[in-house]
Scaffold this active site. Sequence first.
Site, PDB file in Angstrom:
ATOM      1  N   GLU A   1      43.270  29.922  50.665  1.00  0.00           N
ATOM      2  CA  GLU A   1      43.050  31.102  51.492  1.00  0.00           C
ATOM      3  C   GLU A   1      42.951  30.715  52.965  1.00  0.00           C
ATOM      4  O   GLU A   1      42.168  29.833  53.332  1.00  0.00           O
ATOM      5  CB  GLU A   1      41.769  31.794  51.034  1.00  0.00           C
ATOM      6  CG  GLU A   1      41.784  32.065  49.531  1.00  0.00           C
ATOM      7  CD  GLU A   1      40.419  32.439  48.980  1.00  0.00           C
ATOM      8  OE1 GLU A   1      39.639  33.076  49.706  1.00  0.00           O
ATOM      9  OE2 GLU A   1      40.139  32.092  47.822  1.00  0.00           O
TER      10      GLU A   1
ATOM     11  N   ARG B   1      40.471  45.514  51.806  1.00  0.00           N
ATOM     12  CA  ARG B   1      41.374  45.310  50.663  1.00  0.00           C
ATOM     13  C   ARG B   1      41.402  46.509  49.716  1.00  0.00           C
ATOM     14  O   ARG B   1      42.248  46.563  48.820  1.00  0.00           O
ATOM     15  CB  ARG B   1      41.043  44.015  49.911  1.00  0.00           C
ATOM     16  CG  ARG B   1      39.701  43.991  49.214  1.00  0.00           C
ATOM     17  CD  ARG B   1      39.513  42.690  48.431  1.00  0.00           C
ATOM     18  NE  ARG B   1      38.201  42.637  47.796  1.00  0.00           N
ATOM     19  CZ  ARG B   1      37.888  41.804  46.818  1.00  0.00           C
ATOM     20  NH1 ARG B   1      38.786  40.950  46.352  1.00  0.00           N
ATOM     21  NH2 ARG B   1      36.673  41.798  46.305  1.00  0.00           N
TER      22      ARG B   1
ATOM     23  N   ARG C   1      44.325  42.151  41.471  1.00  0.00           N
ATOM     24  CA  ARG C   1      43.998  40.748  41.170  1.00  0.00           C
ATOM     25  C   ARG C   1      45.277  39.920  41.283  1.00  0.00           C
ATOM     26  O   ARG C   1      46.110  39.906  40.370  1.00  0.00           O
ATOM     27  CB  ARG C   1      43.407  40.647  39.757  1.00  0.00           C
ATOM     28  CG  ARG C   1      43.120  39.239  39.314  1.00  0.00           C
ATOM     29  CD  ARG C   1      41.955  38.586  40.025  1.00  0.00           C
ATOM     30  NE  ARG C   1      40.675  39.216  39.719  1.00  0.00           N
ATOM     31  CZ  ARG C   1      39.610  39.166  40.534  1.00  0.00           C
ATOM     32  NH1 ARG C   1      39.668  38.514  41.686  1.00  0.00           N
ATOM     33  NH2 ARG C   1      38.485  39.776  40.194  1.00  0.00           N
TER      34      ARG C   1
ATOM     35  N   ASP D   1      35.454  26.017  44.051  1.00  0.00           N
ATOM     36  CA  ASP D   1      35.268  27.135  44.969  1.00  0.00           C
ATOM     37  C   ASP D   1      34.714  26.521  46.260  1.00  0.00           C
ATOM     38  O   ASP D   1      33.513  26.240  46.351  1.00  0.00           O
ATOM     39  CB  ASP D   1      34.290  28.161  44.357  1.00  0.00           C
ATOM     40  CG  ASP D   1      34.306  29.481  45.105  1.00  0.00           C
ATOM     41  OD1 ASP D   1      34.887  29.545  46.212  1.00  0.00           O
ATOM     42  OD2 ASP D   1      33.722  30.461  44.585  1.00  0.00           O
TER      43      ASP D   1
ATOM     44  N   HIS E   1      43.598  35.986  51.198  1.00  0.00           N
ATOM     45  CA  HIS E   1      43.087  35.341  49.961  1.00  0.00           C
ATOM     46  C   HIS E   1      44.260  35.099  48.990  1.00  0.00           C
ATOM     47  O   HIS E   1      44.355  35.713  47.923  1.00  0.00           O
ATOM     48  CB  HIS E   1      42.058  36.313  49.361  1.00  0.00           C
ATOM     49  CG  HIS E   1      41.196  35.812  48.265  1.00  0.00           C
ATOM     50  ND1 HIS E   1      41.670  35.271  47.099  1.00  0.00           N
ATOM     51  CD2 HIS E   1      39.849  35.810  48.145  1.00  0.00           C
ATOM     52  CE1 HIS E   1      40.659  34.951  46.307  1.00  0.00           C
ATOM     53  NE2 HIS E   1      39.536  35.270  46.924  1.00  0.00           N
TER      54      HIS E   1
HETATM   55  O1  TA6 Z   1      37.504  33.008  47.557  1.00  0.00           O
HETATM   56  C1  TA6 Z   1      36.865  32.586  46.413  1.00  0.00           C
HETATM   57  C2  TA6 Z   1      36.032  33.716  45.879  1.00  0.00           C
HETATM   58  O2  TA6 Z   1      35.108  34.131  46.842  1.00  0.00           O
HETATM   59  C3  TA6 Z   1      35.374  33.253  44.578  1.00  0.00           C
HETATM   60  O3  TA6 Z   1      34.017  32.970  44.699  1.00  0.00           O
HETATM   61  C4  TA6 Z   1      35.727  34.348  43.620  1.00  0.00           C
HETATM   62  O4  TA6 Z   1      34.813  34.887  42.829  1.00  0.00           O
HETATM   63  C5  TA6 Z   1      36.807  35.074  44.255  1.00  0.00           C
HETATM   64  O5  TA6 Z   1      36.858  34.845  45.603  1.00  0.00           O
HETATM   65  C6  TA6 Z   1      37.346  36.372  43.768  1.00  0.00           C
HETATM   66  O6  TA6 Z   1      36.559  37.404  44.263  1.00  0.00           O
HETATM   67  P1  TA6 Z   1      36.781  38.899  43.822  1.00  0.00           P
HETATM   68  O7  TA6 Z   1      35.805  39.706  44.638  1.00  0.00           O
HETATM   69  O8  TA6 Z   1      38.200  39.238  44.132  1.00  0.00           O
HETATM   70  O9  TA6 Z   1      36.499  38.971  42.343  1.00  0.00           O
END
Ligand code: TA6
Length: 288
Positions: A264, A94, A69, A207, A164
């Site tokens: 991103e 990933r 994260r 978002d 991201h």
């Molecule tokens: O890029 C934004 C997003 O798609 C959000 O909707 C959000 O929940 C996030 O990425 C994080 O996603 P993850 O799968 O890493 O929890």
Amino acid sequence: MAQDNSLANVVISSKRLPNGFEYIEIKNDSATAKIALQGAHVYEYKTNHEKSILWLSETSDFEHTKSIRGGIPVCWPWFGLPKDKNLPQHGFARIAMWRFISTDEVDANTTEVIFSLSSTPQTLNLWPHKFELELHVTVCDKLIMELKTTNVDDKSFKITQALHTYFDVSHISHVNIKGLDKKPYLDAVSMEDKEQSGDITFNGEVDRVYQEAEGEILLEDKNRTIHIQNEGSFSVVVWNPWIDKCRRMSAMKDDAYKGMVCIESANAFSDARVIKPNESHTLKTTIY
Ligand code: TA6
């Protein structure tokens, strides 16, 4: 590998956390970086004269099969949630183990490392296409990421993807994002199509998938401005979970939304790319 170099202050070393999680550490005269082999995930990058550009959750997992994260998850070969709910959000790259291919100590200030991922019987089960993926990471006074997808199959395939990037900010209320004025976007919170008016600021969950994005994006914070230059990309995702979603997120403290924002570099929605056999597409971002 623990490779010291003729370039006195350049160090590239292969390391492990106590649980066996492997990463590459790079130090040169300009910057330091840490890149996990799982996901070819850059999770730290810092120039020698300022605080980290990337945000990393204090409670992030460094465990096999869980995405870190923070830093720069490589979302590939799809961005977001696929229709088949058994497939992982943001693709499998990933959380896959990548190969560490090579390093190039360009000079005392610049180090380039290359990682690769290819199709296997396991990936073909998730996504039925043969591919070769390479991530070139250049660590200097800028962080440069080039994600090259090559189709080694005998039919075309389509990808969506994103680097991201989680940016570290002093406080989300100080953040002002420039460069997306008048761009159309999908608001993924309300699921409406909208158009940006002026800079992006934050006072609730954001978002958004911006389309037709071109030119430099500036992340203005209280005491610094970060530049983001994308190539091979016309879409940009901007995300901050704000209070309620942050509480529901894995590996994020309840108030973590205050110190981060994701911008991103993407090929998402109408910016999906079709790649023909023996052809490649490169998504590149330069951050400083
Ligand atoms: O890029 C934004 C997003 O798609 C959000 O909707 C959000 O929940 C996030 O990425 C994080 O996603 P993850 O799968 O890493 O929890």
